[in-house]
Scaffold this motif. Structure first.
Motif, short mmCIF file in Angstrom:
data_model
loop_
_atom_site.label_atom_id
_atom_site.label_comp_id
_atom_site.label_asym_id
_atom_site.label_seq_id
_atom_site.Cartn_x
_atom_site.Cartn_y
_atom_site.Cartn_z
N PRO A 262 10.36 -8.34 -7.24
CA PRO A 262 11.32 -8.69 -8.30
C PRO A 262 10.63 -9.40 -9.47
O PRO A 262 9.70 -10.19 -9.27
CB PRO A 262 12.28 -9.66 -7.61
CG PRO A 262 12.12 -9.43 -6.16
CD PRO A 262 10.70 -8.99 -5.97
N VAL A 263 11.07 -9.12 -10.69
CA VAL A 263 10.47 -9.74 -11.87
C VAL A 263 10.75 -11.23 -11.91
O VAL A 263 10.03 -11.97 -12.58
CB VAL A 263 10.91 -9.07 -13.20
CG1 VAL A 263 10.57 -7.59 -13.20
CG2 VAL A 263 12.39 -9.28 -13.48
N ALA A 264 11.77 -11.67 -11.18
CA ALA A 264 12.12 -13.09 -11.18
C ALA A 264 11.14 -13.93 -10.37
O ALA A 264 11.17 -15.15 -10.44
CB ALA A 264 13.53 -13.27 -10.61
N GLY A 265 10.27 -13.30 -9.61
CA GLY A 265 9.33 -14.03 -8.76
C GLY A 265 7.90 -13.62 -8.99
O GLY A 265 7.56 -13.02 -10.01
N GLN A 266 7.08 -13.93 -8.00
CA GLN A 266 5.65 -13.60 -8.07
C GLN A 266 5.24 -12.87 -6.81
O GLN A 266 5.93 -12.94 -5.78
CB GLN A 266 4.83 -14.88 -8.21
CG GLN A 266 5.06 -15.62 -9.49
CD GLN A 266 4.22 -16.89 -9.53
OE1 GLN A 266 3.85 -17.47 -8.53
NE2 GLN A 266 3.90 -17.32 -10.74
N LEU A 267 4.10 -12.23 -6.86
CA LEU A 267 3.52 -11.55 -5.71
C LEU A 267 2.76 -12.57 -4.87
O LEU A 267 1.94 -13.33 -5.40
CB LEU A 267 2.58 -10.44 -6.19
CG LEU A 267 1.73 -9.76 -5.12
CD1 LEU A 267 2.62 -9.07 -4.08
CD2 LEU A 267 0.79 -8.76 -5.77
N ASP A 268 3.00 -12.57 -3.58
CA ASP A 268 2.26 -13.38 -2.63
C ASP A 268 1.12 -12.50 -2.11
O ASP A 268 1.35 -11.61 -1.27
CB ASP A 268 3.18 -13.84 -1.49
CG ASP A 268 2.49 -14.72 -0.48
OD1 ASP A 268 1.25 -14.63 -0.32
OD2 ASP A 268 3.19 -15.48 0.20
N LEU A 269 -0.09 -12.72 -2.63
CA LEU A 269 -1.22 -11.87 -2.29
C LEU A 269 -1.56 -11.91 -0.80
O LEU A 269 -1.93 -10.89 -0.22
CB LEU A 269 -2.44 -12.24 -3.14
CG LEU A 269 -2.32 -11.84 -4.62
CD1 LEU A 269 -3.38 -12.55 -5.45
CD2 LEU A 269 -2.43 -10.32 -4.77
N LYS A 270 -1.44 -13.07 -0.20
CA LYS A 270 -1.73 -13.21 1.23
C LYS A 270 -0.74 -12.36 2.05
O LYS A 270 -1.12 -11.68 3.00
CB LYS A 270 -1.67 -14.68 1.64
CG LYS A 270 -2.24 -14.97 2.98
CD LYS A 270 -2.29 -16.48 3.19
CE LYS A 270 -3.21 -16.80 4.36
NZ LYS A 270 -3.40 -18.23 4.53
N SER B 1 -1.47 -9.04 4.45
CA SER B 1 -0.96 -9.01 5.81
C SER B 1 -0.07 -7.78 6.05
O SER B 1 -0.14 -7.15 7.11
CB SER B 1 -0.16 -10.28 6.08
OG SER B 1 0.39 -10.27 7.36
N ALA B 2 0.74 -7.41 5.06
CA ALA B 2 1.67 -6.27 5.19
C ALA B 2 0.95 -4.95 5.42
O ALA B 2 1.51 -4.04 6.03
CB ALA B 2 2.57 -6.18 3.97
N VAL B 3 -0.29 -4.85 4.93
CA VAL B 3 -1.04 -3.59 5.09
C VAL B 3 -2.20 -3.74 6.07
O VAL B 3 -3.08 -2.89 6.12
CB VAL B 3 -1.52 -3.04 3.72
CG1 VAL B 3 -0.34 -2.66 2.86
CG2 VAL B 3 -2.43 -4.02 3.02
N GLY B 4 -2.20 -4.84 6.82
CA GLY B 4 -3.24 -5.05 7.81
C GLY B 4 -4.58 -5.46 7.23
O GLY B 4 -5.62 -5.29 7.86
N GLY B 5 -4.55 -6.02 6.02
CA GLY B 5 -5.78 -6.45 5.36
C GLY B 5 -6.03 -7.93 5.53
O GLY B 5 -5.19 -8.66 6.07
N LYS B 6 -7.19 -8.35 5.06
CA LYS B 6 -7.56 -9.77 5.16
C LYS B 6 -7.44 -10.49 3.83
O LYS B 6 -6.98 -11.61 3.78
CB LYS B 6 -8.99 -9.89 5.69
CG LYS B 6 -9.11 -9.41 7.11
CD LYS B 6 -10.51 -9.61 7.63
CE LYS B 6 -10.55 -9.03 9.03
NZ LYS B 6 -11.68 -9.41 9.79
N ARG B 7 -7.91 -9.83 2.74
CA ARG B 7 -7.92 -10.49 1.43
C ARG B 7 -7.34 -9.57 0.37
O ARG B 7 -7.60 -8.37 0.38
CB ARG B 7 -9.35 -10.85 1.05
CG ARG B 7 -9.96 -11.90 1.96
CD ARG B 7 -11.34 -12.33 1.51
NE ARG B 7 -11.27 -12.84 0.15
CZ ARG B 7 -12.25 -12.71 -0.73
NH1 ARG B 7 -13.37 -12.11 -0.42
NH2 ARG B 7 -12.12 -13.22 -1.94
N ALA B 8 -6.61 -10.18 -0.54
CA ALA B 8 -6.05 -9.42 -1.66
C ALA B 8 -6.27 -10.20 -2.95
O ALA B 8 -6.23 -11.43 -2.95
CB ALA B 8 -4.56 -9.17 -1.46
N ALA B 9 -6.51 -9.48 -4.02
CA ALA B 9 -6.64 -10.05 -5.37
C ALA B 9 -6.05 -9.04 -6.34
O ALA B 9 -5.98 -7.84 -6.03
CB ALA B 9 -8.11 -10.31 -5.70
#
Length: 182
Positions: A89-97, A101-109
């Motif tokens: 949603p445009v009202a919020g922000q993306l939680d990179l962590k 986690s949602a795609v089985g990864g360790k780090r996101a940027a």
């Protein structure tokens, strides 16, 4: 804002155009072409984009008179070296962590903007999760499921498509996960 009506463009994509003084016909975007080809119901909403606006998504919500929790932005992130689309949603922000986690990864940027544009085929502020040059892994914030329809970029600044979140998830093979915050 001028009243809008749906028109069919030559490639069959629906688009909103002013009822009065319409001007020339616009071709559909890759996103609207993909929706039309899939037979997915959608509505296109056009508005006058201000290039000086600090938030494309909030501008869209205000211009369309839609609650910011129903307008979603498309962000491209790098998760463990793989570009991934996050729709929040445009009202919020993306939680990179949470995205990692949602795609089985360790780090996101956040992805390099030039790489995001090159890979998706869209310009920043107009990136759509649909009709991308290269289909990327996609995660849709689970809050979308609370709405009958949501608005996302139609592939250019000043143009949004409204569709069901279920259709969006199906067309993008998206995972629904709690990736938004605030």
């Amino acid at each position: 804002m001028a009243k809008k009506q749906k028109k069919q463009s030559e490639d069959g994509a629906s688009e909103a155009r002013p009822k009065k003084g319409g001007g020339g016909r616009r071709a559909g975007t890759p996103a609207t072409v993909a929706l039309t080809a899939a037979g997915t119901p959608f509505t296109v909403h056009a508005y006058d984009h201000d290039p000086a606006t600090p938030s494309y998504g909030e501008e869209a919500a205000e211009a369309l008179g839609v609650s910011p929790d129903r307008v979603f932005k498309t962000l491209v992130a790098d998760v463990d070296g793989e570009l991934t689309v996050a729709v929040v949603p445009v009202a919020g922000q993306l939680d990179l962590k949470a995205l990692a986690s949602a795609v089985g990864g360790k780090r996101a940027a956040m992805a390099d903007p030039a790489a995001a544009e090159r890979t998706t085929g869209y310009v920043r502020g107009g990136i759509s999760p649909l009709g991308q040059r290269k289909k990327l892994r996609t995660v849709l914030d689970e809050s979308a499921a609370a709405h009958t329809t949501i608005c996302i970029s139609a592939g250019r600044r000043g143009l949004e498509v409204e569709l069901s979140p279920t259709d969006l998830a199906t067309l993008t093979s998206a995972v629904l996960a709690p990736i938004g915050r605030g």
